[in-house]
Design a protein around this motif. Sequence first.
Motif, PDB file in Angstrom:
ATOM      1  N   UNK A 150       0.839  -1.334   0.094  1.00  0.00           N
ATOM      2  CA  UNK A 150      -0.008   0.116  -0.047  1.00  0.00           C
ATOM      3  C   UNK A 150       0.804   1.208   0.052  1.00  0.00           C
ATOM      4  N   UNK A 151       0.987   1.943  -1.304  1.00  0.00           N
ATOM      5  CA  UNK A 151       1.684   3.119  -1.214  1.00  0.00           C
ATOM      6  C   UNK A 151       0.941   4.153  -1.731  1.00  0.00           C
ATOM      7  N   UNK A 152       0.877   5.303  -1.151  1.00  0.00           N
ATOM      8  CA  UNK A 152       0.518   6.692  -1.559  1.00  0.00           C
ATOM      9  C   UNK A 152      -1.194   6.123  -1.892  1.00  0.00           C
ATOM     10  N   UNK A 153      -1.722   5.461  -0.716  1.00  0.00           N
ATOM     11  CA  UNK A 153      -3.335   5.109  -0.955  1.00  0.00           C
ATOM     12  C   UNK A 153      -3.447   4.075  -2.032  1.00  0.00           C
ATOM     13  N   UNK A 154      -2.607   3.492  -2.581  1.00  0.00           N
ATOM     14  CA  UNK A 154      -2.822   2.615  -3.681  1.00  0.00           C
ATOM     15  C   UNK A 154      -2.299   1.158  -3.388  1.00  0.00           C
ATOM     16  N   UNK A 155      -3.114   0.309  -3.866  1.00  0.00           N
ATOM     17  CA  UNK A 155      -2.493  -1.097  -3.409  1.00  0.00           C
ATOM     18  C   UNK A 155      -2.258  -1.984  -4.538  1.00  0.00           C
ATOM     19  N   UNK A 156      -1.173  -2.853  -4.566  1.00  0.00           N
ATOM     20  CA  UNK A 156      -0.851  -3.800  -5.572  1.00  0.00           C
ATOM     21  C   UNK A 156       0.307  -4.245  -5.371  1.00  0.00           C
ATOM     22  N   UNK A 157       0.745  -5.445  -6.043  1.00  0.00           N
ATOM     23  CA  UNK A 157       1.954  -6.192  -6.151  1.00  0.00           C
ATOM     24  C   UNK A 157       2.889  -5.252  -6.768  1.00  0.00           C
TER      25      UNK A 157
END
Length: 499
Positions: free
Chosen positions: A260-267
């Motif tokens: 979770x980076x800058x409110x965005x989630x992903x691999x």
Amino acid sequence: MPTLGRPPTRTAEAIRFTAKTALGLLLAVLSLPALAQAGIGVAGARHLLSRTGFGANPAQIAVYAPLSREAAVDRLLANSQANAATPPPSWVDEAFERPGQPNLDEEAKKALQKLRAEHAVELRGWWLNEMRYTSSPLSEKMTLFWHNHFVSALDKVRSPQLMYRQNVLLRQYALGNFGAMLHAVARDPAMMRYLDTANNRKGQPNENFAREVMELFTLGEGHYSEQDIREAARAFTGWGLDRDERFVNRPRLHDDGDKLVFGQRGDFNGDDVLDLLLRQPATAEFIAAKLWKAFVSPKPDPAAVKRLAAGFRNSRYEIKPLLRALLLSPQFWSSQGQLVKSPLELTIGTLVTFDLNPPDWRALAGLNRQLGQDVFAPPNVKGWPGGEAWINSATLLSRKQFLDRIARDAAPARNAFALPDGGMDEMKGREARINRLAAAGLRSIRLQPDEWSAIYQIRSAQDAAKLLLALPPANPLPESGSGAQAIAPLLLDPVYQVH
């Protein structure tokens, strides 16, 4: 160490030949107000060339003085180059011993340390040589800017070869695309050593690069959270160096879980995080403000920086359009005398201005280290603070001593720059020896004021002041003084320390 230097020693006749085509124009610009008003004039040309390079001699000023602001800036940008012209040291592509390599006895370790120190000295001389002789000072000024932005240092990297390769990379992208440069620097072996990315693996993420890429390379303080750093560090796991010190991606060492980076989630992987950073509005503003401090004034204009940043984002982070807009801003053209010259701007700039051609750069590299700007060795990850930090009681004295030596007009030869026998084979950690060598070398490089003034036909003290100072001298010059007689007082005037 072999002598560095692309051009042969320049005689007075060679300098006269170089100056001849521009001399008539210079005289016209100095003497005819109407012509000066048609372009940026002597003061404008001196200001532009000083800020975007390292000094400027009268012939160079004469080329730009008749041009409009747009034409002058466009000429500078069109002349930029992505490669150094000075041949690099012979060892830059050689294999090198890895730091901490086992199976080396004490004698072998000392020999390796000595060799690295010798290579470090030669590397510094190579870059200072390029700064002095380059046909595109803006390219070297921007390479130096990025060297102080994407900071790495020899003391931790411990490989002159890797620092050379990083320098080549920074020059390649210096006026190109910031996003592409960010991705390239993240994979640069010197950077990966310096900020420990090479040791980043699943289950043991190292946060050094993730923190500095946000705080110092893109966003600036206050635009990220500690969670953003921790999660981004996970994304960079798996990046490393192979046995040849080349970038390698090792998927089995990568943390492939969601982040979770800058409110965005992903691999996310490392490239994904860099792209997320480039999407943050703060990144363009941070870079625009830093360029403002380097080229305009210590305190950025918030509204102007926002306009510059908007254009920077719209161009997808192209550096040339940003720099063009910055150099054409009204604030740039009204900022004379607001920046303290860095040690390199003072020393290299003085050599360029007065056509001085030292054949060996070790003494000058030692002086710049003494003055606080040792290339390939910024003081910490934040780099050199610049501005008024360049001046303190010790450095001010050394700066004045350098200029005093240059100003003396009794030198037996304009190109004398000899070092004592023995060189600097034990430079590392030997500050006193460096200072002695610097002093010994600089004692014999002095300006010939009569010759320089005659070559460029600088007749009056006032004409000399226009060419050398950003503002009127602090110490008034006599009305009747000749151009040659004014050189030493102008070099030693406090205003010569700024541009």
